[in-house]
Scaffold this motif. Structure first.
Motif, PDB file in Angstrom:
ATOM      1  N   UNK A  85       0.825  -1.220   0.000  1.00 46.01           N
ATOM      2  CA  UNK A  85       0.000   0.000   0.000  1.00 46.01           C
ATOM      3  C   UNK A  85       0.861   1.274   0.000  1.00 46.01           C
ATOM      4  N   UNK A  86       2.019   1.182   0.648  1.00 46.19           N
ATOM      5  CA  UNK A  86       2.892   2.360   0.752  1.00 46.19           C
ATOM      6  C   UNK A  86       4.070   2.271  -0.221  1.00 46.19           C
ATOM      7  N   UNK A  87       4.010   1.343  -1.150  1.00 48.61           N
ATOM      8  CA  UNK A  87       5.096   1.210  -2.117  1.00 48.61           C
ATOM      9  C   UNK A  87       6.122   0.161  -1.724  1.00 48.61           C
ATOM     10  N   UNK A  88       5.945  -0.467  -0.553  1.00 46.40           N
ATOM     11  CA  UNK A  88       6.893  -1.502  -0.116  1.00 46.40           C
ATOM     12  C   UNK A  88       6.668  -2.817  -0.846  1.00 46.40           C
ATOM     13  N   UNK A  89       7.565  -3.776  -0.569  1.00 43.07           N
ATOM     14  CA  UNK A  89       7.498  -5.034  -1.309  1.00 43.07           C
ATOM     15  C   UNK A  89       6.808  -6.170  -0.566  1.00 43.07           C
ATOM     16  N   UNK A  90       6.432  -5.928   0.705  1.00 42.92           N
ATOM     17  CA  UNK A  90       5.768  -6.959   1.497  1.00 42.92           C
ATOM     18  C   UNK A  90       6.600  -8.222   1.674  1.00 42.92           C
ATOM     19  N   UNK A  91       7.931  -8.076   1.577  1.00 40.47           N
ATOM     20  CA  UNK A  91       8.798  -9.271   1.694  1.00 40.47           C
ATOM     21  C   UNK A  91       9.073  -9.596   3.164  1.00 40.47           C
ATOM     22  N   UNK A  92       9.621 -10.796   3.391  1.00 37.56           N
ATOM     23  CA  UNK A  92       9.986 -11.124   4.768  1.00 37.56           C
ATOM     24  C   UNK A  92      11.416 -10.654   5.049  1.00 37.56           C
ATOM     25  N   UNK A  93      11.843 -10.868   6.287  1.00 37.96           N
ATOM     26  CA  UNK A  93      13.128 -10.314   6.726  1.00 37.96           C
ATOM     27  C   UNK A  93      14.323 -11.007   6.050  1.00 37.96           C
ATOM     28  N   UNK A  94      14.160 -12.269   5.691  1.00 29.54           N
ATOM     29  CA  UNK A  94      15.279 -12.962   5.040  1.00 29.54           C
ATOM     30  C   UNK A  94      15.464 -12.433   3.613  1.00 29.54           C
ATOM     31  N   UNK A  95      14.349 -12.183   2.920  1.00 29.36           N
ATOM     32  CA  UNK A  95      14.446 -11.608   1.578  1.00 29.36           C
ATOM     33  C   UNK A  95      15.115 -10.234   1.649  1.00 29.36           C
ATOM     34  N   UNK A  96      14.715  -9.432   2.648  1.00 31.41           N
ATOM     35  CA  UNK A  96      15.333  -8.109   2.852  1.00 31.41           C
ATOM     36  C   UNK A  96      16.841  -8.270   3.092  1.00 31.41           C
ATOM     37  N   UNK A  97      17.205  -9.208   3.949  1.00 27.03           N
ATOM     38  CA  UNK A  97      18.621  -9.425   4.248  1.00 27.03           C
ATOM     39  C   UNK A  97      19.409  -9.834   3.007  1.00 27.03           C
ATOM     40  N   UNK A  98      18.847 -10.746   2.233  1.00 26.05           N
ATOM     41  CA  UNK A  98      19.550 -11.205   1.028  1.00 26.05           C
ATOM     42  C   UNK A  98      19.733 -10.069   0.026  1.00 26.05           C
ATOM     43  N   UNK A  99      18.757  -9.199  -0.025  1.00 24.64           N
ATOM     44  CA  UNK A  99      18.872  -8.041  -0.918  1.00 24.64           C
ATOM     45  C   UNK A  99      20.047  -7.156  -0.480  1.00 24.64           C
ATOM     46  N   UNK A 100      20.141  -6.925   0.820  1.00 27.73           N
ATOM     47  CA  UNK A 100      21.234  -6.090   1.340  1.00 27.73           C
ATOM     48  C   UNK A 100      22.587  -6.776   1.085  1.00 27.73           C
ATOM     49  N   UNK A 101      22.607  -8.091   1.213  1.00 30.88           N
ATOM     50  CA  UNK A 101      23.836  -8.851   0.931  1.00 30.88           C
ATOM     51  C   UNK A 101      24.299  -8.596  -0.508  1.00 30.88           C
ATOM     52  N   UNK A 102      23.367  -8.679  -1.432  1.00 33.19           N
ATOM     53  CA  UNK A 102      23.739  -8.532  -2.844  1.00 33.19           C
ATOM     54  C   UNK A 102      24.126  -7.096  -3.177  1.00 33.19           C
ATOM     55  N   UNK A 103      23.422  -6.136  -2.576  1.00 30.52           N
ATOM     56  CA  UNK A 103      23.774  -4.733  -2.848  1.00 30.52           C
ATOM     57  C   UNK A 103      25.166  -4.419  -2.321  1.00 30.52           C
ATOM     58  N   UNK A 104      25.477  -4.933  -1.129  1.00 34.90           N
ATOM     59  CA  UNK A 104      26.795  -4.641  -0.552  1.00 34.90           C
ATOM     60  C   UNK A 104      27.888  -5.434  -1.270  1.00 34.90           C
ATOM     61  N   UNK A 105      27.521  -6.518  -1.892  1.00 36.76           N
ATOM     62  CA  UNK A 105      28.474  -7.227  -2.759  1.00 36.76           C
ATOM     63  C   UNK A 105      28.930  -6.266  -3.866  1.00 36.76           C
ATOM     64  N   UNK A 106      27.995  -5.432  -4.313  1.00 37.44           N
ATOM     65  CA  UNK A 106      28.353  -4.407  -5.305  1.00 37.44           C
ATOM     66  C   UNK A 106      29.178  -3.309  -4.670  1.00 37.44           C
ATOM     67  N   UNK A 107      28.670  -2.707  -3.611  1.00 41.04           N
ATOM     68  CA  UNK A 107      29.407  -1.658  -2.899  1.00 41.04           C
ATOM     69  C   UNK A 107      28.646  -1.310  -1.619  1.00 41.04           C
TER      70      UNK A 107
END
Ligand code: TGC
Ligand code: FAD
Length: 406
Positions: A85-107
């Motif tokens: 409703x607010x533009x979020x992805x409704x994902x769980x905390x592990x999906x959020x964590x994995x996303x941060x892992x991949x972004x920081x793999x970049x920089x």
């Protein structure tokens, strides 16, 4: 022109192929759900396409790849666990964590942009804001149309944010804000700032400021050897008139900003694994391709010791993050457990980066390889969101019941 006077159109794109592949020594993928793997792989592909070809150039020039913000919005990196409703992805905390892992793999700077926007700006507006504030600010922050920043730290209040002097004075239908914040990620380019300040009773309130408010300025901090592709600045408030409608109505006290930090520190515990995996991946490949004394350097026992210890520590950090993620999904992850994971995983990543740098020999200090950039970035990650030692004292307090801060 960017803030360093360079034309951003003259980006030097790397022609070197990003050959990164994830490392999963204990088959932790088997613990993940299909949605987790999809999110992880989609983010990894985005980083390979959008971040890897340009990041060395931006870091070299200490320029901010601001154009990535829109793409980060498109892949759902801003507020991935907030409701749709607010533009979020409704994902769980592990999906959020994995996303941060991949972004920081970049920089780390790219992950920082996502952490600040999602966990430190959108989360407090979602958690402590009114419905009007949510609808006004969250969708544009989620899409990347607006950039946000989070102002807690001050020149004389870093580890001890409760000592802040930035203050709000009642003036009828508004507050008058005075003071200054320091070391604020994205403040010079922010459209929206979530700022924490004390009212006349000394209670900490959160207020939402908008770019262009009279008396608000955000000079950039230059000369960083770390997080060079991330924009950092101050926030200066000189009699800024803040309408009372811009106060976050549902929180008072330090637990407001600290609960946002819990969310962001959780993301960092995962993010650091990404930086470590990238360093390990590069070092492993280099050890197989580089020959000295007539054989690959990976055949020497001392190189194998380094690589074996690196993957052992990465695997332990992955297990810690995964377990923390399952606790977070159940709403049971405590701030002290998050502190332990942030502290452990960031130092792990920094030590992996240092070992990887050695394996690359002289080449390790160049931007031909990502290692030195990660290493320098991780020096900041060790300090922000609570320093390494502050997190140790949080664990110490949790296990002894005795408070070292008071
Ligand atoms: P203390 O008296 O212990 O606590 C005050 C109130 O806060 C509650 N609390 C928390 N709530 C939620 N999550 C947490 N992690 C919490 N930690 C504490 C606590 O229960 C209490 O609530 P109540 O209801 O009793 O009032 O506070 P203290 O003044 O003794 O300070 C404790 C200390 C040192 C642990 C804390 O202040 C701290 O964590 N210091 C480190 C500061 C820090 O992390 N700053 C980060 C700035 S933001 C940033 O770095 C962004 S970088 C972004 C990027 O680019 O990625
Ligand atoms: P200090 O608190 O002065 O600490 C200096 C040293 O003293 C550290 O080693 C610390 O561990 C030690 N120390 C302090 N107290 C104790 C104690 N009780 N016991 C033992 N040792 C102690 N802040 C924001 O609000 N928003 C942001 O977006 C943001 N982005 C940042 C981006 C960058 C690039 C950087 C470098 C910082 C950012 N920060 C941000 C600020 C960051 O959170 C602070 O730098 C951090 O909390 C530490 O504060 P300090 O730098 O004032 O160090």
């Amino acid at each position: 022109m960017d803030t360093n006077g360079h034309n951003p159109d003259t980006i030097v794109k790397s022609t070197k192929q990003d050959r990164f592949q994830g490392h999963d020594y204990y088959n932790l993928d088997a613990l993940l759900e299909t949605e987790h793997l999809l999110v992880r792989d989609a983010t990894r592909a985005w980083v390979k396409k959008e971040v890897s070809p340009i990041i060395e150039d931006y870091a070299n020039r200490a320029a901010n790849p601001r154009h990535l913000v829109k793409g980060l919005g498109e892949i759902g990196a801003f507020g991935p666990s907030l409701p749709a409703k607010y533009g979020g992805g409704g994902m769980d905390e592990i999906a959020y964590g994995l996303m941060m892992q991949e972004l920081e793999r970049g920089d780390s700077g790219v992950r920082s942009a996502a952490s600040v926007q999602g966990s430190l700006v959108m989360y407090p507006i979602y958690k402590f804001g009114s419905e009007e504030q949510r609808m006004k600010y969250l969708p544009k922050l989620a899409s990347g149309e607006h950039i946000g920043c989070f102002g807690l730290t001050e020149p004389n209040s870093g580890s001890d944010p409760g000592s802040m002097i930035t203050n709000l004075k009642d003036d009828g239908d508004a507050y008058i804000l005075n003071g200054a914040k320091m070391w604020i990620t994205n403040s010079p380019i922010a459209d929206v700032c979530v700022v924490w300040a004390k009212n006349e009773e000394g209670r900490i309130l959160g207020v939402i400021l908008e770019k262009g408010m009279k008396g608000l300025s955000a000079p950039e901090i230059k000369g960083k050897w770390s997080l060079r592709a991330s924009c950092t600045g101050e926030l200066v408030f000189e009699d800024v008139r803040v309408p009372k409608a811009n106060v976050l109505p549902n929180v008072q006290g330090l637990k407001g900003p600290l609960s946002c930090l819990s969310k962001a520190r959780y993301g960092i515990a995962w993010g650091a694994i990404g930086a470590a995996m990238d360093c390990y991946d590069s070092a492993l490949r280099y050890s197989q391709e580089r020959t000295q004394f007539g054989k690959p350097i990976g055949q020497f026992q001392l190189t194998q010791k380094k690589l074996a210890e690196m993957i052992t520590e990465i695997t332990k950090a992955q297990l810690l993050a995964w377990r923390l993620g399952t606790l977070a999904n159940e709403g049971k992850a405590t701030p002290a457990q998050i502190s332990m994971a942030k502290r452990n995983n960031v130092l792990m990543a920094l030590e992996v980066a240092r070992e990887a740098r050695q394996i690359h020999g002289g080449m390790g200090i160049t931007n031909e390889y990502p290692v030195m950039r990660h290493m320098m970035n991780l020096e900041t990650v060790l300090t922000y969101e609570g320093t390494h030692d502050i997190h140790l004292l949080i664990t110490g307090m949790d296990v002894t019941g005795l408070n070292a801060f008071k």
